[in-house]
Design a protein around this motif. Structure first.
Motif, PDB file in Angstrom:
ATOM      1  N   ARG A  86       0.953  -1.070  -0.053  1.00  0.00           N
ATOM      2  CA  ARG A  86       0.028  -0.055  -0.036  1.00  0.00           C
ATOM      3  C   ARG A  86       1.038   1.291   0.064  1.00  0.00           C
ATOM      4  O   ARG A  86       0.356   2.671  -0.445  1.00  0.00           O
ATOM      5  CB  ARG A  86      -1.061  -0.264   1.357  1.00  0.00           C
ATOM      6  N   ASP A  87       1.976   1.108   0.712  1.00  0.00           N
ATOM      7  CA  ASP A  87       3.028   2.341   0.837  1.00  0.00           C
ATOM      8  C   ASP A  87       3.570   2.959  -0.663  1.00  0.00           C
ATOM      9  O   ASP A  87       3.692   4.012  -0.793  1.00  0.00           O
ATOM     10  CB  ASP A  87       4.061   2.158   1.629  1.00  0.00           C
ATOM     11  N   ILE A  88       3.716   1.940  -1.606  1.00  0.00           N
ATOM     12  CA  ILE A  88       4.694   2.313  -2.649  1.00  0.00           C
ATOM     13  C   ILE A  88       3.699   2.842  -3.888  1.00  0.00           C
ATOM     14  O   ILE A  88       3.970   3.501  -4.653  1.00  0.00           O
ATOM     15  CB  ILE A  88       5.385   1.082  -3.398  1.00  0.00           C
ATOM     16  N   ALA A  89       2.202   2.607  -3.891  1.00  0.00           N
ATOM     17  CA  ALA A  89       1.485   3.254  -4.945  1.00  0.00           C
ATOM     18  C   ALA A  89      -0.030   3.051  -4.481  1.00  0.00           C
ATOM     19  O   ALA A  89      -0.255   2.332  -3.779  1.00  0.00           O
ATOM     20  CB  ALA A  89       1.683   2.533  -6.398  1.00  0.00           C
ATOM     21  N   PHE A  90      -1.017   3.667  -5.229  1.00  0.00           N
ATOM     22  CA  PHE A  90      -2.302   3.474  -4.904  1.00  0.00           C
ATOM     23  C   PHE A  90      -3.106   4.089  -6.274  1.00  0.00           C
ATOM     24  O   PHE A  90      -2.710   4.849  -6.843  1.00  0.00           O
ATOM     25  CB  PHE A  90      -2.706   4.403  -3.719  1.00  0.00           C
ATOM     26  N   VAL A  91      -4.386   3.354  -6.077  1.00  0.00           N
ATOM     27  CA  VAL A  91      -5.030   3.682  -7.355  1.00  0.00           C
ATOM     28  C   VAL A  91      -6.198   4.610  -6.991  1.00  0.00           C
ATOM     29  O   VAL A  91      -7.064   4.177  -5.957  1.00  0.00           O
ATOM     30  CB  VAL A  91      -5.478   2.514  -8.010  1.00  0.00           C
ATOM     31  N   ILE A  92      -6.598   5.532  -7.710  1.00  0.00           N
ATOM     32  CA  ILE A  92      -7.749   6.265  -7.560  1.00  0.00           C
ATOM     33  C   ILE A  92      -8.373   6.431  -9.020  1.00  0.00           C
ATOM     34  O   ILE A  92      -7.838   6.932 -10.000  1.00  0.00           O
ATOM     35  CB  ILE A  92      -7.748   7.655  -6.917  1.00  0.00           C
ATOM     36  N   GLU A  93      -9.747   5.991  -9.044  1.00  0.00           N
ATOM     37  CA  GLU A  93     -10.345   5.996 -10.431  1.00  0.00           C
ATOM     38  C   GLU A  93      -9.429   4.975 -11.339  1.00  0.00           C
ATOM     39  O   GLU A  93      -9.071   3.952 -10.925  1.00  0.00           O
ATOM     40  CB  GLU A  93     -10.686   7.418 -10.872  1.00  0.00           C
ATOM     41  N   ASN A  94      -9.041   5.735 -12.371  1.00  0.00           N
ATOM     42  CA  ASN A  94      -8.006   4.850 -13.373  1.00  0.00           C
ATOM     43  C   ASN A  94      -6.711   5.381 -13.344  1.00  0.00           C
ATOM     44  O   ASN A  94      -6.101   4.910 -14.297  1.00  0.00           O
ATOM     45  CB  ASN A  94      -8.873   4.864 -14.696  1.00  0.00           C
ATOM     46  N   LYS A  95      -6.284   5.837 -12.378  1.00  0.00           N
ATOM     47  CA  LYS A  95      -5.007   6.134 -12.358  1.00  0.00           C
ATOM     48  C   LYS A  95      -4.093   5.481 -11.288  1.00  0.00           C
ATOM     49  O   LYS A  95      -4.602   5.647  -9.902  1.00  0.00           O
ATOM     50  CB  LYS A  95      -5.054   7.863 -11.887  1.00  0.00           C
ATOM     51  N   LEU A  96      -2.924   5.017 -11.498  1.00  0.00           N
ATOM     52  CA  LEU A  96      -2.028   4.430 -10.422  1.00  0.00           C
ATOM     53  C   LEU A  96      -0.918   5.648 -10.040  1.00  0.00           C
ATOM     54  O   LEU A  96      -0.440   6.128 -11.182  1.00  0.00           O
ATOM     55  CB  LEU A  96      -1.547   3.191 -10.899  1.00  0.00           C
ATOM     56  N   ILE A  97      -1.216   6.005  -9.004  1.00  0.00           N
ATOM     57  CA  ILE A  97      -0.003   7.283  -8.543  1.00  0.00           C
ATOM     58  C   ILE A  97       1.026   6.508  -7.962  1.00  0.00           C
ATOM     59  O   ILE A  97       0.767   5.804  -6.727  1.00  0.00           O
ATOM     60  CB  ILE A  97      -0.524   8.103  -7.624  1.00  0.00           C
ATOM     61  N   LYS A  98       2.371   6.482  -8.370  1.00  0.00           N
ATOM     62  CA  LYS A  98       3.336   6.198  -7.546  1.00  0.00           C
ATOM     63  C   LYS A  98       3.641   6.953  -6.518  1.00  0.00           C
ATOM     64  O   LYS A  98       3.870   8.275  -6.530  1.00  0.00           O
ATOM     65  CB  LYS A  98       4.535   6.016  -8.728  1.00  0.00           C
ATOM     66  N   ALA A  99       3.849   6.422  -5.068  1.00  0.00           N
ATOM     67  CA  ALA A  99       4.163   7.188  -3.990  1.00  0.00           C
ATOM     68  C   ALA A  99       5.460   7.607  -4.021  1.00  0.00           C
ATOM     69  O   ALA A  99       6.289   7.154  -4.390  1.00  0.00           O
ATOM     70  CB  ALA A  99       3.685   6.437  -2.753  1.00  0.00           C
ATOM     71  N   ASN A 100       5.847   8.838  -3.493  1.00  0.00           N
ATOM     72  CA  ASN A 100       7.087   9.157  -2.997  1.00  0.00           C
ATOM     73  C   ASN A 100       7.091   8.573  -1.645  1.00  0.00           C
ATOM     74  O   ASN A 100       6.914   9.250  -0.676  1.00  0.00           O
ATOM     75  CB  ASN A 100       7.615  10.748  -3.048  1.00  0.00           C
ATOM     76  N   ILE A 101       7.844   7.445  -1.597  1.00  0.00           N
ATOM     77  CA  ILE A 101       8.196   6.987   0.144  1.00  0.00           C
ATOM     78  C   ILE A 101       9.517   7.264   0.580  1.00  0.00           C
ATOM     79  O   ILE A 101      10.371   7.902  -0.154  1.00  0.00           O
ATOM     80  CB  ILE A 101       7.621   5.653  -0.037  1.00  0.00           C
ATOM     81  N   LEU A 102       9.752   6.764   1.715  1.00  0.00           N
ATOM     82  CA  LEU A 102      11.180   6.582   2.255  1.00  0.00           C
ATOM     83  C   LEU A 102      12.367   6.567   1.285  1.00  0.00           C
ATOM     84  O   LEU A 102      11.657   5.370   0.432  1.00  0.00           O
ATOM     85  CB  LEU A 102      11.298   5.972   3.426  1.00  0.00           C
ATOM     86  N   PRO A 103      13.340   7.274   0.850  1.00  0.00           N
ATOM     87  CA  PRO A 103      14.146   6.858  -0.130  1.00  0.00           C
ATOM     88  C   PRO A 103      14.773   5.358   0.011  1.00  0.00           C
ATOM     89  O   PRO A 103      14.918   5.086  -1.308  1.00  0.00           O
ATOM     90  CB  PRO A 103      15.426   7.958  -0.104  1.00  0.00           C
ATOM     91  N   ASP A 104      14.754   5.026   1.099  1.00  0.00           N
ATOM     92  CA  ASP A 104      15.387   3.471   1.179  1.00  0.00           C
ATOM     93  C   ASP A 104      14.406   2.452   0.538  1.00  0.00           C
ATOM     94  O   ASP A 104      14.758   1.500   0.069  1.00  0.00           O
ATOM     95  CB  ASP A 104      15.487   3.139   2.314  1.00  0.00           C
ATOM     96  N   ARG A 105      13.324   2.978   0.248  1.00  0.00           N
ATOM     97  CA  ARG A 105      12.244   1.804  -0.312  1.00  0.00           C
ATOM     98  C   ARG A 105      11.897   2.055  -1.529  1.00  0.00           C
ATOM     99  O   ARG A 105      10.957   1.347  -2.076  1.00  0.00           O
ATOM    100  CB  ARG A 105      11.130   1.965   0.499  1.00  0.00           C
ATOM    101  N   GLU A 106      12.655   2.931  -2.562  1.00  0.00           N
ATOM    102  CA  GLU A 106      12.338   3.109  -3.793  1.00  0.00           C
ATOM    103  C   GLU A 106      12.645   1.896  -4.409  1.00  0.00           C
ATOM    104  O   GLU A 106      11.509   1.594  -5.533  1.00  0.00           O
ATOM    105  CB  GLU A 106      13.524   4.076  -4.191  1.00  0.00           C
ATOM    106  N   LYS A 107      13.185   0.882  -4.139  1.00  0.00           N
ATOM    107  CA  LYS A 107      13.211  -0.452  -5.220  1.00  0.00           C
ATOM    108  C   LYS A 107      12.169  -1.050  -5.032  1.00  0.00           C
ATOM    109  O   LYS A 107      11.869  -2.081  -5.720  1.00  0.00           O
ATOM    110  CB  LYS A 107      14.596  -1.143  -4.860  1.00  0.00           C
TER     111      LYS A 107
END
Length: 303
Positions: A86-107
Motif C-alpha cells: 500500500r505504501d508504494i502506490a495507490f489507485v484512484i479511479e483509473n490512475k495509479l499514482i506512484k508514491a514518494n516514499i522513504l528513499p530507502d524503499r524506492e526499489k
C-alpha cells in the motif's frame, strides 16, 4: 490489460497486489526502524520471523483466491521488506499514482514493474519530488478523497510523518472533480499514540459503517466531521490499545465481506452483528511492524 478502477474502499475487489514476506531480511538494527512499534519489538527481541509472516500472508492470499480476485505479488528482492505494498502506490479511479516514499524503499516499486505492464502508461502518474505521500494516508470514498497528513513546521523531524501538504494540493490538482478532505494526524515516538497513516485510526466499511479512533486525530473538529459524516450510531470507536494492535486496518473485499485479524474479538463480533461476513486470519506477527491487512494490499480494480 487491466482497466484500473478504484472509487472507494469497499466495492467488490477484482484485482490486487498483495505484498510478500519472502526474503524480508534479518531483524533491523534499532536505528533502522521506520516506526516506533517496530523499534519496540526490535528492542524487546520479539520482532517477527520471516517464516511466521509468510504463513500469515499465505492465509490472506487464500482468502483472495476464495473470492476469485486476480492476485499479483511483487518480485522478491533479496533481504528487502516488501510486505506493505500500500505504501508504494495507490489507485484512484483509473490512475495509479506512484508514491514518494522513504528513499530507502524506492526499489520496492521496481518490484511491481511486471504488474505495471498490464496498465496503460498514460494512467501511471509519478508525483513530483516535493510531494510526499503514502497509500496508507489516501482513501478514495466516492466523491471524496480522504487524506491523512501532517503539516506542522517540524514535519521533517518525524520519520512517522509520511504525507505532506504538497500531497494534498497534488491530489486536488489530479482529481479536480473530487473533494479532497485532509485530516491532521497525531505523530509520536510512542507507538500507542502514533497514527502512522490515516488507515491506522480510520476505516470506512460497507453498510455505511466505519471504524474510528479519536486520539489519532490532532484536530477535534476533523474527527467530529467524520463522526457526523458516518453518523455516531454507525461508528465502531476503538481504544488506544486497539489502535496499537491495528484494529482499524482491516480490508474490505466487498461491501459485505471484511478480512480481519482473528484476535480482534470485540471488532469481529460487532462486524458480524452488523451483518458482515468476516474472514478471520492470523496477522499478529505482521502487526508488530505497525501495518496490517489494508497496508499489505494495493487494490487495482474494484467493480
Amino acid at each position: 490489460m487491466l482497466n484500473l478502477n478504484v472509487k472507494d474502499e469497499i466495492a467488490t475487489l477484482k484485482a490486487v497486489v498483495l505484498g510478500t514476506a519472502e526474503s524480508c531480511g534479518s531483524t533491523p538494527k534499532p536505528e533502522e526502524a521506520y516506526d516506533p512499534k517496530s523499534l519496540e519489538h526490535i528492542l524487546a527481541g520479539t520482532y517477527p520471523k520471516e517464516e511466521d509472516m509468510i504463513k500469515e500472508m499465505d492465509a490472506f492470499a487464500a482468502v483472495f483466491r476464495k473470492y476469485d480476485v486476480a492476485l499479483f505479488r511483487p518480485e522478491v528482492l533479496e533481504d528487502c521488506n516488501q510486505i506493505f505494498s500500500r505504501d508504494i502506490a495507490f489507485v484512484i479511479e483509473n490512475k495509479l499514482i506512484k508514491a514518494n516514499i522513504l528513499p530507502d524503499r524506492e526499489k520496492e516499486f521496481e518490484a511491481i514493474l511486471h504488474v505495471l505492464e498490464y496498465i496503460d502508461p498514460e494512467h501511471i502518474v509519478h508525483a513530483p519530488e516535493e510531494v510526499h505521500v503514502e497509500g496508507g494516508d489516501v482513501m478514495p470514498w466516492n466523491d471524496y478523497i480522504f487524506v491523512g497528513t501532517y503539516t506542522a513546521p517540524d514535519y521533517s523531524d518525524w520519520i512517522t510523518a509520511r504525507t505532506n501538504k504538497e500531497a494534498v494540493a497534488f491530489l486536488k490538482e489530479q482529481f479536480p472533480h473530487k473533494t479532497v478532505k485532509s485530516f491532521e494526524l497525531r505523530k509520536s515516538s510512542n507507538a500507542r499514540e502514533n497514527a502512522l497513516h490515516l488507515d491506522c485510526c480510520f476505516q470506512p466499511l460497507g453498510k455505511g459503517k466505519a471504524i474510528l479512533h479519536k486520539n489519532g486525530f490532532l484536530v477535534k473538529e476533523e474527527y467530529e466531521w467524520l463522526v457526523d459524516f458516518f453518523g455516531k450510531e454507525n461508528i465502531f470507536e476503538i481504544t488506544s490499545d486497539e489502535m496499537y494492535h491495528m484494529f482499524s486496518n482491516v480490508f474490505s473485499i466487498s461491501p459485505e465481506v471484511v478480512v480481519s485479524e482473528k484476535n480482534f474479538t470485540r471488532l469481529n463480533d460487532w462486524l458480524k452483528e452488523q451483518g458482515f461476513t468476516v474472514e478471520e486470519i492470523p496477522y499478529a506477527e505482521i502487526a508488530k511492524q505497525e501495518g496490517l491487512l489494508r497496508c499489505s494490499t494495493l487494490p487495482l480494480v474494484r467493480e
